[in-house]
Design a protein around this motif. Structure first.
Motif, short mmCIF file in Angstrom:
data_model
loop_
_atom_site.label_atom_id
_atom_site.label_comp_id
_atom_site.label_asym_id
_atom_site.label_seq_id
_atom_site.Cartn_x
_atom_site.Cartn_y
_atom_site.Cartn_z
N ALA A 60 41.31 35.93 -47.78
CA ALA A 60 40.23 36.48 -47.07
C ALA A 60 38.95 36.93 -48.09
O ALA A 60 37.83 36.66 -47.71
N ARG A 61 39.39 37.65 -49.08
CA ARG A 61 38.36 37.96 -50.09
C ARG A 61 37.58 36.72 -50.80
O ARG A 61 36.46 36.56 -51.16
N GLY A 62 38.71 35.60 -51.13
CA GLY A 62 38.02 34.34 -51.73
C GLY A 62 37.08 33.71 -50.57
O GLY A 62 36.14 33.38 -51.19
N LEU A 63 37.53 33.85 -49.40
CA LEU A 63 36.65 33.21 -48.31
C LEU A 63 34.95 33.79 -48.35
O LEU A 63 34.16 33.39 -48.31
N LEU A 64 35.30 35.19 -48.39
CA LEU A 64 34.19 36.19 -48.34
C LEU A 64 33.32 35.64 -49.57
O LEU A 64 32.02 35.72 -49.58
N GLU A 65 33.73 35.57 -51.02
CA GLU A 65 33.13 35.25 -51.95
C GLU A 65 32.45 33.92 -51.70
O GLU A 65 31.33 33.79 -52.21
N ARG A 66 33.05 32.84 -51.12
CA ARG A 66 32.49 31.79 -50.82
C ARG A 66 31.19 31.88 -49.54
O ARG A 66 30.25 30.97 -50.08
N TYR A 67 31.63 32.59 -48.87
CA TYR A 67 30.21 33.11 -48.09
C TYR A 67 29.21 33.49 -49.00
O TYR A 67 27.81 32.97 -48.64
N ASP A 68 29.32 34.43 -49.69
CA ASP A 68 28.23 35.26 -50.56
C ASP A 68 27.70 34.43 -51.48
O ASP A 68 26.29 33.98 -51.76
N ALA A 69 28.43 33.40 -52.13
CA ALA A 69 28.03 32.21 -52.90
C ALA A 69 27.06 31.36 -52.36
O ALA A 69 26.13 30.94 -52.66
N LEU A 146 32.26 25.35 -46.92
CA LEU A 146 32.74 26.62 -46.24
C LEU A 146 33.70 26.14 -45.17
O LEU A 146 34.68 26.96 -44.75
N ALA A 147 33.39 25.11 -44.28
CA ALA A 147 34.32 24.93 -43.15
C ALA A 147 35.70 24.41 -43.78
O ALA A 147 36.89 24.88 -43.21
#
Length: 192
Positions: A60-69, A146-147
């Motif tokens: 989940a944190r990796g996904l959050l990092e992707r959103y931030d990037a 992201l998807a």
């Protein structure tokens, strides 16, 4: 020295040695209690759940990092990505509640895995990834990336359902369904 004197000295020495040994074992002189099979099983289950939580929170944190990037690279996507990012942040928090570390129930037989302690910081939270997330220069490609990340995380949460305890399995199922919906909204939902 007479025989009686030697015997008294030996008896006194043996008594002193016995009292010293009794003081070393435990304050009450009892042997340390061995954990029961139920306690060992409960500890094993808790460790398994903690490892599962750590993997889920890390994903989940990796996904959050992707959103931030993606938001940093394409600020124009903010109206579309911010609601999904907030949901992922809430999922990350919920997946980590209950802790990702387990303190052993026993002292003599418990052992900690060096790899498990190396993958988490002192606070019990996974350490951040050292490499920055790469984002496509095209906003459409960034959305597709992201998807794909949402689908991968959703599939990981779904696979974890097999070993998760019931309460955590319900949470994982909910987060997995949400991730699948996010993937749809990032790709197909934009065309509708």
């Amino acid at each position: 020295m007479t025989t009686t004197g030697r015997r008294a000295l030996l008896v006194a020495g043996a008594a002193a040695g016995a009292s010293a040994l009794a003081g070393c074992t435990s304050p009450s002189g009892e042997q340390p209690r061995r954990p029961s099979a139920a306690e060992l099983e409960a500890e094993r289950v808790a460790r398994t759940e903690a490892a599962l939580r750590l993997r889920s929170v890390t994903a989940a944190r990796g996904l959050l990092e992707r959103y931030d990037a993606a938001l940093a690279a394409h600020p124009v996507l903010a109206p579309r990505l911010n609601p999904l990012r907030r949901a992922v942040a809430a999922h990350t928090k919920a997946l980590g509640e209950g802790g990702t570390t387990v303190s052993p129930a026993t002292t003599a037989t418990a052992s900690t895995s060096p790899s498990a302690s190396a993958s988490a910081s002192a606070s019990g939270k996974p350490t951040a990834s050292p490499t920055p997330v790469r984002v496509a220069t095209d906003p459409g490609a960034a959305l597709r990336e992201l998807a794909a990340a949402e689908r991968t995380a959703s599939e990981g949460h779904t696979a974890a359902l097999l070993t998760a305890p019931p309460e955590y399995a319900r949470l994982l199922a909910s987060v997995a369904a949400s991730g699948a919906a996010h993937a749809y909204l990032l790709t197909e939902g934009a065309r509708a």
